[in-house]
Motif scaffolding. Structure first.
Motif, PDB file in Angstrom:
ATOM      1  N   PRO A 144      57.193  38.057 -20.124  1.00 21.82           N
ATOM      2  CA  PRO A 144      57.477  36.910 -20.955  1.00 21.82           C
ATOM      3  C   PRO A 144      58.108  37.163 -22.346  1.00 21.82           C
ATOM      4  N   ALA A 145      57.556  37.995 -23.113  1.00 22.35           N
ATOM      5  CA  ALA A 145      57.747  38.323 -24.462  1.00 22.35           C
ATOM      6  C   ALA A 145      59.483  38.966 -24.369  1.00 22.35           C
ATOM      7  N   MET A 146      59.717  39.605 -23.640  1.00 23.33           N
ATOM      8  CA  MET A 146      61.159  40.003 -23.547  1.00 23.33           C
ATOM      9  C   MET A 146      62.085  39.043 -23.216  1.00 23.33           C
ATOM     10  N   ARG A 147      61.809  38.023 -22.416  1.00 28.58           N
ATOM     11  CA  ARG A 147      62.428  36.631 -22.168  1.00 28.58           C
ATOM     12  C   ARG A 147      62.865  36.165 -23.509  1.00 28.58           C
ATOM     13  N   LEU A 148      61.703  36.016 -24.144  1.00 25.66           N
ATOM     14  CA  LEU A 148      61.709  35.260 -25.120  1.00 25.66           C
ATOM     15  C   LEU A 148      62.781  36.024 -26.163  1.00 25.66           C
ATOM     16  N   ARG A 149      62.661  37.250 -26.307  1.00 26.50           N
ATOM     17  CA  ARG A 149      63.415  38.046 -27.170  1.00 26.50           C
ATOM     18  C   ARG A 149      64.910  37.970 -26.927  1.00 26.50           C
ATOM     19  N   ALA A 150      64.972  37.890 -25.528  1.00 26.83           N
ATOM     20  CA  ALA A 150      66.506  37.732 -25.031  1.00 26.83           C
ATOM     21  C   ALA A 150      67.071  36.301 -25.313  1.00 26.83           C
ATOM     22  N   ILE A 151      66.245  35.454 -25.290  1.00 23.63           N
ATOM     23  CA  ILE A 151      66.675  33.989 -25.866  1.00 23.63           C
ATOM     24  C   ILE A 151      67.277  34.094 -27.172  1.00 23.63           C
ATOM     25  N   GLN A 152      66.320  34.741 -28.143  1.00 23.93           N
ATOM     26  CA  GLN A 152      66.606  34.536 -29.441  1.00 23.93           C
ATOM     27  C   GLN A 152      68.132  35.593 -29.555  1.00 23.93           C
ATOM     28  N   LEU A 153      68.141  36.733 -28.999  1.00 23.27           N
ATOM     29  CA  LEU A 153      69.363  37.566 -29.157  1.00 23.27           C
ATOM     30  C   LEU A 153      70.716  36.762 -28.797  1.00 23.27           C
ATOM     31  N   VAL A 154      70.607  36.089 -27.569  1.00 23.71           N
ATOM     32  CA  VAL A 154      71.573  35.162 -27.011  1.00 23.71           C
ATOM     33  C   VAL A 154      71.817  34.042 -27.909  1.00 23.71           C
ATOM     34  N   GLY A 155      70.768  33.507 -28.525  1.00 22.49           N
ATOM     35  CA  GLY A 155      71.039  32.476 -29.622  1.00 22.49           C
ATOM     36  C   GLY A 155      71.753  32.821 -30.811  1.00 22.49           C
ATOM     37  N   ILE A 156      71.832  34.097 -31.354  1.00 16.62           N
ATOM     38  CA  ILE A 156      72.762  34.580 -32.277  1.00 16.62           C
ATOM     39  C   ILE A 156      74.145  34.551 -31.693  1.00 16.62           C
ATOM     40  N   VAL A 157      74.472  34.983 -30.472  1.00 17.63           N
ATOM     41  CA  VAL A 157      75.632  34.766 -30.000  1.00 17.63           C
ATOM     42  C   VAL A 157      76.218  33.466 -29.750  1.00 17.63           C
ATOM     43  N   ARG A 158      75.559  32.734 -29.254  1.00 13.70           N
ATOM     44  CA  ARG A 158      75.855  31.241 -29.044  1.00 13.70           C
ATOM     45  C   ARG A 158      76.175  30.299 -30.359  1.00 13.70           C
ATOM     46  N   THR A 159      75.152  30.746 -31.469  1.00 18.99           N
ATOM     47  CA  THR A 159      75.587  30.093 -32.657  1.00 18.99           C
ATOM     48  C   THR A 159      76.936  30.317 -33.236  1.00 18.99           C
ATOM     49  N   THR A 160      77.396  31.497 -32.969  1.00 19.70           N
ATOM     50  CA  THR A 160      78.617  31.938 -33.576  1.00 19.70           C
ATOM     51  C   THR A 160      79.631  30.738 -33.241  1.00 19.70           C
ATOM     52  N   THR A 161      79.620  30.157 -31.982  1.00 17.88           N
ATOM     53  CA  THR A 161      80.680  29.159 -31.510  1.00 17.88           C
ATOM     54  C   THR A 161      80.203  27.775 -31.719  1.00 17.88           C
ATOM     55  N   SER A 162      79.215  27.677 -32.389  1.00 16.82           N
ATOM     56  CA  SER A 162      78.577  26.012 -32.663  1.00 16.82           C
ATOM     57  C   SER A 162      79.247  25.520 -33.700  1.00 16.82           C
ATOM     58  N   PRO A 163      79.251  23.989 -33.399  1.00 20.47           N
ATOM     59  CA  PRO A 163      79.852  23.163 -34.328  1.00 20.47           C
ATOM     60  C   PRO A 163      79.197  23.312 -35.878  1.00 20.47           C
ATOM     61  N   GLU A 164      77.973  23.798 -35.958  1.00 19.79           N
ATOM     62  CA  GLU A 164      77.385  23.752 -37.236  1.00 19.79           C
ATOM     63  C   GLU A 164      77.807  24.963 -37.915  1.00 19.79           C
ATOM     64  N   LEU A 165      78.105  25.991 -37.268  1.00 17.04           N
ATOM     65  CA  LEU A 165      78.892  27.299 -38.139  1.00 17.04           C
ATOM     66  C   LEU A 165      80.157  26.911 -38.198  1.00 17.04           C
ATOM     67  N   ARG A 166      80.892  26.309 -37.569  1.00 12.38           N
ATOM     68  CA  ARG A 166      82.269  25.885 -37.736  1.00 12.38           C
ATOM     69  C   ARG A 166      82.394  25.237 -38.830  1.00 12.38           C
TER      70      ARG A 166
END
Length: 185
Positions: A144-166
Motif C-alpha cells: 500500500p505504501a508503494m501505491r501511495l508513492r505512485a499516486i504522489q508521483l503521478v500527481g506531479i505529472v498530472r499537475t503539469t497539465t492542470s488549470p491551476e498551473l496554467r
C-alpha cells in the motif's frame, strides 16, 4: 528490418496522428470531426478506423512520455529521489518543446469532457506501472505504501497539465522545482 508493408503502415499511422494533433491544436478536440482528420491525412474514414478504434484513441495512443518516466525511474541513480527523477524528466520534455507542449496541450484538449475518462484511465495505467517499478526496485511484492508513492508521483505529472498551473504566474519551471520537495516533505 521492417517490410515495406510495415513501413507504409507506420507512415499512414503517423500521418493520421499528425493530422489529428494539428487539427486539435488549431480548433480544439471537441471541434474536430473524424472525417476532417481522415481528409487532412489523405485517408478514408474507414482507413482511419483500421489504425485507431476511436477519435479518443488518437489522443492516447502515444505513451512516449509515460514510457520515458518509467524508464527514468528504473534507471534512477542512488541518492536521487523518485520525485526528483519525475520532475527532471518533465522539465526535459518541456525544454524539448520549448515549454509550448503544455500550452499546446491545453489549447488542443482543454477540459474536454469527452477525454476525461481516457485521461483517468491513462493516469491509472501509469500509476500501476510506477507501482510495478517500485516493487521491482524493492525486490518484493507491491505494498500500500508503494501505491501511495505512485499516486504522489503521478500527481506531479498530472499537475503539469492542470488549470491551476496554467494560471500560475510562476509557471512550469517553478512548479517542477517545488514539486519534489512537496511530495517528499
Amino acid at each position: 528490418m521492417e517490410s515495406l508493408r510495415e513501413r507504409k503502415k507506420a507512415i499512414t499511422r503517423r500521418a493520421i496522428r499528425d493530422a489529428a494533433e494539428r487539427l486539435f491544436a488549431e480548433r480544439g478536440y471537441d471541434e474536430v470531426t473524424v472525417a476532417e482528420i481522415a481528409d487532412a491525412a489523405n485517408v478514408s474514414v474507414k482507413t482511419l478506423f483500421v489504425y485507431f478504434r476511436s477519435k479518443e484513441d488518437l489522443v492516447f495512443a502515444d505513451t512516449e512520455l509515460l514510457d520515458r518516466l518509467v524508464a527514468a525511474l528504473a534507471a534512477r541513480p542512488d541518492g536521487v529521489s523518485h520525485a526528483q527523477v519525475v520532475a527532471d524528466v518533465l522539465a526535459e520534455a518541456a525544454g524539448e518543446s520549448g515549454g509550448g507542449g503544455l500550452e499546446s496541450y491545453h489549447r488542443a484538449y482543454g477540459e474536454s469532457p469527452a477525454l476525461r475518462s481516457g485521461l483517468l484511465r491513462m493516469w491509472a495505467e501509469f500509476e500501476d506501472r510506477v507501482v510495478d517499478q517500485l516493487a521491482a526496485e524493492a525486490g518484493g511484492p507491491a505494498t500500500p505504501a508503494m501505491r501511495l508513492r505512485a499516486i504522489q508521483l503521478v500527481g506531479i505529472v498530472r499537475t503539469t497539465t492542470s488549470p491551476e498551473l496554467r494560471d500560475n504566474p510562476g509557471g512550469l519551471a517553478d512548479w517542477l522545482r517545488q514539486a519534489p520537495g512537496l511530495v517528499e516533505g
